[in-house]
Write an enzyme that holds these catalytic residues in place. Structure first.
Site, mmCIF file in Angstrom:
data_model
loop_
_atom_site.group_PDB
_atom_site.id
_atom_site.type_symbol
_atom_site.label_atom_id
_atom_site.label_comp_id
_atom_site.label_asym_id
_atom_site.label_seq_id
_atom_site.Cartn_x
_atom_site.Cartn_y
_atom_site.Cartn_z
ATOM 1 N N SER A 44 0.830 -1.200 0.000
ATOM 2 C CA SER A 44 0.000 0.000 0.000
ATOM 3 C C SER A 44 0.865 1.252 0.000
ATOM 4 C CB SER A 44 -0.976 0.007 1.180
ATOM 5 O OG SER A 44 -0.314 -0.185 2.401
ATOM 6 N N GLU A 45 2.038 1.213 0.665
ATOM 7 C CA GLU A 45 2.984 2.327 0.593
ATOM 8 C C GLU A 45 4.427 1.844 0.685
ATOM 9 O OE1 GLU A 45 -0.672 4.596 2.059
ATOM 10 O OE2 GLU A 45 0.372 2.857 2.871
ATOM 11 N N THR A 46 5.294 2.577 0.004
ATOM 12 C CA THR A 46 6.743 2.434 0.107
ATOM 13 C C THR A 46 7.300 3.822 0.378
ATOM 14 O OG1 THR A 46 6.777 0.591 -1.456
ATOM 15 C CG2 THR A 46 8.847 1.761 -1.107
ATOM 16 N N HIS A 75 0.374 4.879 8.489
ATOM 17 C CA HIS A 75 1.211 3.721 8.835
ATOM 18 C C HIS A 75 2.619 3.868 8.258
ATOM 19 C CE1 HIS A 75 1.025 1.296 5.059
ATOM 20 N NE2 HIS A 75 1.896 0.500 5.647
#
Length: 274
Positions: A44-46, A75
């Site tokens: 979902s995120e990097t 997060h």
């Protein structure tokens, strides 16, 4: 080769939270390469850590989903702070993160990291025509008992349903709203360890459903606490439809600052060839 870590956020049980990939030294990388890496990790995120541009910050972060860059996300903030503290060997209880949305304070309380919810960039009720599209896309059959823009950067809007079970039962079809950044929240029965169940859907960012979402929890907490729906401290569960066990702790201080916290744990570390 660059130092790299993958952090599990918002669950005390490994592999049941929301992972974030953190490239701990991103100097020299441009946005196009960062986006390529984020698309490849398919999380979902990097995040990519860089030297800060202001003396008030400890590090600067750029946050990418598979579909684009975000000015702020929750997060990834906790996961990046955890990775930075571990990488630098610091035992500090306060860190300041610089991101496109500004400076975000992260604190350690009783061994758990939490971030100060940034002020919303958009609030107020959702417009009627867009609300109808959300209801249709989420497949909501029952009444919507509240709705609000809770945008602190990603573009969030949320609908409030009567119960957690109604939230868990949703079967969204985002072919009707492919660029949505929306969520649904509902109350658990009295006596549950969690006050609310939250689900977050981000097809607009290339993430059909985010397992556990700190930024939406932040915006929803500001709304629910501000309107008296929620107490000053409560817990949220998220992710069970995806096989996760997200546990988010919300605390509001007398000055109105909302803190969003949860467990963080390094599950992978090493180097990335970028």
């Amino acid at each position: 080769m660059r130092p790299f870590a993958q952090i599990d956020v918002f669950s005390a049980e490994p592999y049941l939270g929301n992972p974030v990939a953190v490239v701990l030294d991103a100097e020299g990388l441009d946005g196009e390469m960062m986006q390529t890496v984020a698309r490849w990790t398919n999380l979902s995120e990097t995040t990519f850590l860089l030297p800060p541009t202001t003396p008030e910050a400890d590090y600067r972060v750029r946050i990418f989903t598979p579909g684009g860059e975000l000015p702020f996300a929750g997060h990834p903030t906790l996961g990046s702070a955890h990775a930075w503290l571990q990488h630098t060997g610091s035992s500090r209880d306060r860190v300041v993160q610089e991101c496109a949305a500004g400076l975000v304070e992260v604190r350690r309380r009783q061994g758990t990291l939490c971030f100060a919810a940034p002020p919303p960039v958009r609030s107020g009720p959702i417009e009627e025509d867009y609300l109808e599209k959300i209801v249709s896309a989420l497949g909501i059959d029952g009444p919507v008992i509240g709705h609000q823009w809770v945008d602190n950067g990603p573009g969030w809007a949320v609908v409030r349903l009567a119960t957690a079970q109604e939230v868990l039962a949703l079967e969204p079809d985002f072919s009707r709203l492919p660029h949505a950044m929306v969520g649904a929240v509902g109350a658990h029965p009295h006596g549950s360890p969690h006050a609310f169940e939250l689900r977050t859907f981000a097809p607009g960012a290339g993430v059909p459903e985010d397992p556990v979402c700190g930024s939406m929890n932040a915006g929803v907490a500001q709304w629910l606490i501000g309107t008296g729906v929620a107490p000053a401290a409560y817990r949220v569960s998220q992710g069970s439809r995806l096989g996760r066990a997200g546990d988010i702790a919300i605390t509001s201080e007398p000055d109105g600052t909302v803190w969003v916290g949860g467990a963080t744990k390094t599950l992978f570390h090493g180097t990335a060839r970028i």
